[in-house]
Design a protein around this motif. Structure first.
Motif, PDB file in Angstrom:
ATOM      1  N   ASP A   1       0.797  -1.167  -0.040  1.00 51.12           N
ATOM      2  CA  ASP A   1       0.065   0.038  -0.016  1.00 51.12           C
ATOM      3  C   ASP A   1       0.853   1.107  -0.077  1.00 51.12           C
ATOM      4  OD1 ASP A   1      -2.355  -1.508   0.043  1.00 51.12           O
ATOM      5  OD2 ASP A   1      -2.721  -1.510   2.183  1.00 51.12           O
ATOM      6  N   ILE A   2       1.955   1.147   0.457  1.00 49.42           N
ATOM      7  CA  ILE A   2       2.802   2.310   0.753  1.00 49.42           C
ATOM      8  C   ILE A   2       3.590   2.614  -0.603  1.00 49.42           C
ATOM      9  CG2 ILE A   2       4.996   3.430   1.804  1.00 49.42           C
ATOM     10  CD1 ILE A   2       4.414   2.268   4.355  1.00 49.42           C
ATOM     11  N   ASN A   3       3.818   1.366  -1.077  1.00 43.61           N
ATOM     12  CA  ASN A   3       4.705   1.521  -2.444  1.00 43.61           C
ATOM     13  C   ASN A   3       3.470   2.172  -3.348  1.00 43.61           C
ATOM     14  OD1 ASN A   3       6.582   0.874  -4.477  1.00 43.61           O
ATOM     15  ND2 ASN A   3       5.147  -0.863  -4.967  1.00 43.61           N
ATOM     16  N   GLU A   4       2.301   1.629  -3.502  1.00 42.95           N
ATOM     17  CA  GLU A   4       1.308   2.099  -4.442  1.00 42.95           C
ATOM     18  C   GLU A   4       1.111   3.540  -4.428  1.00 42.95           C
ATOM     19  OE1 GLU A   4      -3.069   1.298  -5.758  1.00 42.95           O
ATOM     20  OE2 GLU A   4      -2.445   0.903  -3.628  1.00 42.95           O
ATOM     21  N   TYR A   5       1.338   4.156  -2.892  1.00 40.74           N
ATOM     22  CA  TYR A   5       1.081   5.519  -2.567  1.00 40.74           C
ATOM     23  C   TYR A   5       2.263   6.324  -3.197  1.00 40.74           C
ATOM     24  CZ  TYR A   5       0.509   9.716   0.441  1.00 40.74           C
ATOM     25  OH  TYR A   5       0.166  11.192   0.811  1.00 40.74           O
ATOM     26  N   GLN A   6       3.483   5.863  -3.085  1.00 44.33           N
ATOM     27  CA  GLN A   6       4.601   6.402  -3.421  1.00 44.33           C
ATOM     28  C   GLN A   6       4.490   6.533  -4.953  1.00 44.33           C
ATOM     29  OE1 GLN A   6       7.907   4.550  -1.401  1.00 44.33           O
ATOM     30  NE2 GLN A   6       7.510   5.537   0.457  1.00 44.33           N
ATOM     31  N   LYS A   7       4.185   5.535  -5.740  1.00 47.51           N
ATOM     32  CA  LYS A   7       4.283   5.674  -7.030  1.00 47.51           C
ATOM     33  C   LYS A   7       3.235   6.355  -7.633  1.00 47.51           C
ATOM     34  CE  LYS A   7       5.669   0.723  -7.911  1.00 47.51           C
ATOM     35  NZ  LYS A   7       5.266  -0.455  -8.771  1.00 47.51           N
ATOM     36  N   ILE A   8       2.193   6.785  -6.973  1.00 50.25           N
ATOM     37  CA  ILE A   8       1.289   7.706  -7.654  1.00 50.25           C
ATOM     38  C   ILE A   8       1.646   9.070  -7.363  1.00 50.25           C
ATOM     39  CG2 ILE A   8      -1.194   8.675  -7.003  1.00 50.25           C
ATOM     40  CD1 ILE A   8      -2.231   5.903  -6.658  1.00 50.25           C
ATOM     41  N   PHE A   9       2.336   9.335  -6.385  1.00 50.75           N
ATOM     42  CA  PHE A   9       2.960  10.752  -5.999  1.00 50.75           C
ATOM     43  C   PHE A   9       4.382  11.007  -6.766  1.00 50.75           C
ATOM     44  CE2 PHE A   9       0.148  11.695  -2.668  1.00 50.75           C
ATOM     45  CZ  PHE A   9      -0.134  13.025  -2.658  1.00 50.75           C
ATOM     46  N   SER A  10       4.757   9.786  -7.291  1.00 50.97           N
ATOM     47  CA  SER A  10       5.899  10.089  -8.324  1.00 50.97           C
ATOM     48  C   SER A  10       5.578  10.309  -9.550  1.00 50.97           C
ATOM     49  CB  SER A  10       6.961   8.825  -7.955  1.00 50.97           C
ATOM     50  OG  SER A  10       6.369   7.787  -8.436  1.00 50.97           O
TER      51      SER A  10
ATOM     52  N   LEU B   1       4.266  12.395 -12.355  1.00 51.39           N
ATOM     53  CA  LEU B   1       3.929  13.834 -12.755  1.00 51.39           C
ATOM     54  C   LEU B   1       2.570  13.944 -13.201  1.00 51.39           C
ATOM     55  CD1 LEU B   1       7.393  15.267 -13.857  1.00 51.39           C
ATOM     56  CD2 LEU B   1       6.223  15.281 -11.358  1.00 51.39           C
ATOM     57  N   ASN B   2       1.917  12.798 -13.797  1.00 52.33           N
ATOM     58  CA  ASN B   2       0.747  13.018 -14.652  1.00 52.33           C
ATOM     59  C   ASN B   2      -0.581  13.060 -13.571  1.00 52.33           C
ATOM     60  OD1 ASN B   2       1.772  13.264 -17.095  1.00 52.33           O
ATOM     61  ND2 ASN B   2       1.838  10.789 -17.213  1.00 52.33           N
ATOM     62  N   ASN B   3      -0.120  12.600 -12.346  1.00 52.84           N
ATOM     63  CA  ASN B   3      -1.064  12.553 -11.199  1.00 52.84           C
ATOM     64  C   ASN B   3      -1.158  13.849 -10.400  1.00 52.84           C
ATOM     65  OD1 ASN B   3      -1.835  10.006 -11.835  1.00 52.84           O
ATOM     66  ND2 ASN B   3      -0.154   9.045 -10.625  1.00 52.84           N
ATOM     67  N   LEU B   4      -0.014  14.804 -10.468  1.00 53.99           N
ATOM     68  CA  LEU B   4       0.245  15.965  -9.640  1.00 53.99           C
ATOM     69  C   LEU B   4      -0.090  17.141 -10.245  1.00 53.99           C
ATOM     70  CD1 LEU B   4       3.553  14.794  -8.300  1.00 53.99           C
ATOM     71  CD2 LEU B   4       1.254  14.233  -7.343  1.00 53.99           C
ATOM     72  N   THR B   5      -0.459  18.177  -9.337  1.00 54.97           N
ATOM     73  CA  THR B   5      -0.765  19.442 -10.145  1.00 54.97           C
ATOM     74  C   THR B   5      -0.312  20.476  -8.763  1.00 54.97           C
ATOM     75  OG1 THR B   5      -2.709  21.329 -10.591  1.00 54.97           O
ATOM     76  CG2 THR B   5      -2.928  19.824  -8.778  1.00 54.97           C
ATOM     77  N   SER B   6      -0.016  21.745  -9.454  1.00 53.98           N
ATOM     78  CA  SER B   6       0.753  22.762  -8.458  1.00 53.98           C
ATOM     79  C   SER B   6      -0.285  23.717  -7.967  1.00 53.98           C
ATOM     80  CB  SER B   6       1.868  23.384  -9.291  1.00 53.98           C
ATOM     81  OG  SER B   6       2.993  22.690  -9.503  1.00 53.98           O
ATOM     82  N   MET B   7      -0.223  24.218  -6.781  1.00 57.50           N
ATOM     83  CA  MET B   7      -1.190  24.896  -6.189  1.00 57.50           C
ATOM     84  C   MET B   7      -0.810  26.482  -6.440  1.00 57.50           C
ATOM     85  SD  MET B   7      -3.470  22.993  -5.235  1.00 57.50           S
ATOM     86  CE  MET B   7      -4.564  23.933  -3.943  1.00 57.50           C
ATOM     87  N   ARG B   8      -1.135  27.338  -5.948  1.00 54.23           N
ATOM     88  CA  ARG B   8      -0.869  28.827  -6.113  1.00 54.23           C
ATOM     89  C   ARG B   8       0.393  29.213  -5.315  1.00 54.23           C
ATOM     90  NH1 ARG B   8      -5.871  32.986  -6.154  1.00 54.23           N
ATOM     91  NH2 ARG B   8      -6.869  32.226  -8.361  1.00 54.23           N
TER      92      ARG B   8
ATOM     93  N   VAL C   1      -7.518  11.886  -9.745  1.00 56.34           N
ATOM     94  CA  VAL C   1      -6.923  10.781  -8.696  1.00 56.34           C
ATOM     95  C   VAL C   1      -7.049  11.088  -7.265  1.00 56.34           C
ATOM     96  CG1 VAL C   1      -4.397  10.110  -8.157  1.00 56.34           C
ATOM     97  CG2 VAL C   1      -5.171  11.032 -10.347  1.00 56.34           C
ATOM     98  N   TYR C   2      -7.374  12.322  -6.904  1.00 57.24           N
ATOM     99  CA  TYR C   2      -7.490  12.617  -5.247  1.00 57.24           C
ATOM    100  C   TYR C   2      -8.802  11.794  -4.999  1.00 57.24           C
ATOM    101  CZ  TYR C   2      -8.721  14.883  -1.231  1.00 57.24           C
ATOM    102  OH  TYR C   2      -9.124  15.086   0.326  1.00 57.24           O
ATOM    103  N   TYR C   3      -9.951  11.892  -5.773  1.00 57.37           N
ATOM    104  CA  TYR C   3     -11.303  11.332  -5.416  1.00 57.37           C
ATOM    105  C   TYR C   3     -11.403   9.813  -5.587  1.00 57.37           C
ATOM    106  CZ  TYR C   3     -13.025  16.148  -5.102  1.00 57.37           C
ATOM    107  OH  TYR C   3     -13.180  17.496  -4.533  1.00 57.37           O
TER     108      TYR C   3
END
Length: 405
Positions: A79-88, A90-97, A107-109
């Motif tokens: 489960d931790i490995n899956e979490y780290q892969k999702i955060f690694s 870049l297609n799953n991430l977005t930058s805030m202000r 991805v969040y929901y």
């Protein structure tokens, strides 16, 4: 004696104040323990907010089909490995202000929101900073998750850094925390956990009981009937005993009804599943090896013992003062003032702090009596049993002596 007790119970229950306060207690308990359900909401996989029954059913389905099961080292590592892969990715991430990086909405929901409580619980095992899932990004999986070893280190660090514990207490808590059975089983227990988080509101019921029994002796002084009662054949023994028994009987019945309502509402609205699951899945550092069901039942017992202690003080004050109002003022001050006092070991034994429900099982609070360490939960029981044993005889003594005043 039975007839005298019946007479005193009827006398107590027929007072308008008693009826009004009792009904308010029942209504308050219903409202306070129904609020978590009425305010409960969650988001589904598409980001739509669900509330009420729909939210509960969705959350229950997620727990049962996705999250339930034994927390083995292999599962936690995966489960931790899956979490780290999702955060690694870049297609799953977005930058805030502010430059902060977070998961994209889809991805969040779909991934994080259904697992939020679970991931936060695991994350808190790796650090005492209470940052939850954020800690998982820094966990090395070279040798597996080492989840239970990490929990051990975090607990030892938390206890060792505490300035409120002496060496004897630190050893006690470390041994107690490490004695908890592992591996933990994770699952759905929202009915039990929601009672635990709201159970502190039973203090309102205790206050109501004190309001109802405050006139037991004081009213006799105010109306001038105390001297008449004490001059009768049984005035100094059976009548006093009947008054005390009737007050305790009334208090017990009202408390148990409120406690039943308080337990029934969350179990009926959220479900009664998960009672046998360990309390650690809600508070990973809890040093008490009890299940949700055991913790809830213990909370009821503790609240009842606290209630008996406060009732005995109320009866004592009623036998000492000529006005029920004066009794109420003193009791309310005893209960409410500690809420505004700085927190310390001593204040944790006062009524408002002693009735915090399952929150009591999250703290490392203890007292030393010689070389014996007594945890907060046990000390609460001891203190209020002593209070009960001291103030009831004093109540009898006070009322008997009133004829000479």
């Amino acid at each position: 004696m039975v007839e005298l007790i019946k007479l005193e119970v009827v006398k107590l229950c027929r007072r308008k104040l008693t009826v009004m306060v009792t009904l308010c207690c029942f209504a308050g308990t219903v409202i306070f323990f129904l609020l978590p359900y009425l305010q409960f909401h969650t988001w589904d996989e598409t980001g739509n907010m669900l509330s009420g029954k729909a939210a509960v059913l969705y959350r229950k389905e997620i727990y049962i089909h996705t999250l339930s099961g034994v927390l083995t080292e292999e599962r936690v590592t995966q489960d931790i490995n899956e979490y780290q892969k999702i955060f690694s990715d870049l297609n799953n991430l977005t930058s805030m202000r502010g430059g902060e990086v977070t998961l994209k909405d889809d991805v969040y929901y779909k991934y994080f929101e259904p697992r939020r409580s679970y991931l936060n619980m695991i994350g808190n095992a790796y650090s005492n900073n209470e940052l939850g899932s954020s800690n998982l990004l820094n966990v090395s999986l070279n040798n597996g998750a080492q989840f239970y070893e990490a929990r051990h280190r975090t607990i030892v660090e938390r206890i060792s850094d505490s300035e409120d514990l002496n060496k004897l207490e630190k050893n006690y808590w470390i041994q107690k925390a490490l004695a908890v059975d592992t591996p933990f089983e994770y699952g759905y227990a929202l009915g039990w956990s929601n009672f635990g988080s709201a159970s502190e509101m039973l203090i309102i019921c205790i206050i109501g009981i004190c309001i109802a029994i405050a006139p037991v002796f004081a009213e006799e002084y105010r109306t001038g009937t105390a001297s008449i009662i004490l001059s009768t054949r049984y005035g100094k023994n059976k009548v006093i005993t009947a008054k005390i028994i009737s007050a305790l009987l009334f208090s017990t019945i009202i408390f148990l009804i409120n406690a039943f309502i308080a337990i029934a509402i969350p179990l009926l609205t959220f479900g009664a599943e998960g009672g046998d699951l360990p309390l650690q899945i809600a508070s990973i550092s809890s040093p008490y090896g009890v299940s949700f069901k055991e913790a809830v039942l213990l909370c009821i017992v503790i609240d009842y013992i606290v209630m008996l202690g406060i009732v005995s003080i109320t009866l004592f004050l009623s036998s000492k003062m000529n006005s029920p109002f004066s009794v109420l003022v003193v009791i309310l001050l005893v209960i409410i003032i500690p809420l505004f006092c700085p927190f310390c070991k001593e204040t944790s034994l006062l009524p408002a702090m002693a009735t915090l429900g399952t929150s009591l099982y999250e703290y490392y609070i203890s007292f030393c009596v010689g070389n014996i360490v007594i945890n907060q939960v046990t000390m609460i029981v001891i203190v209020y049993m002593i209070v009960f044993a001291i103030f009831l005889p004093l109540t009898i003594r006070n009322f008997k002596r009133h004829s000479s005043i």
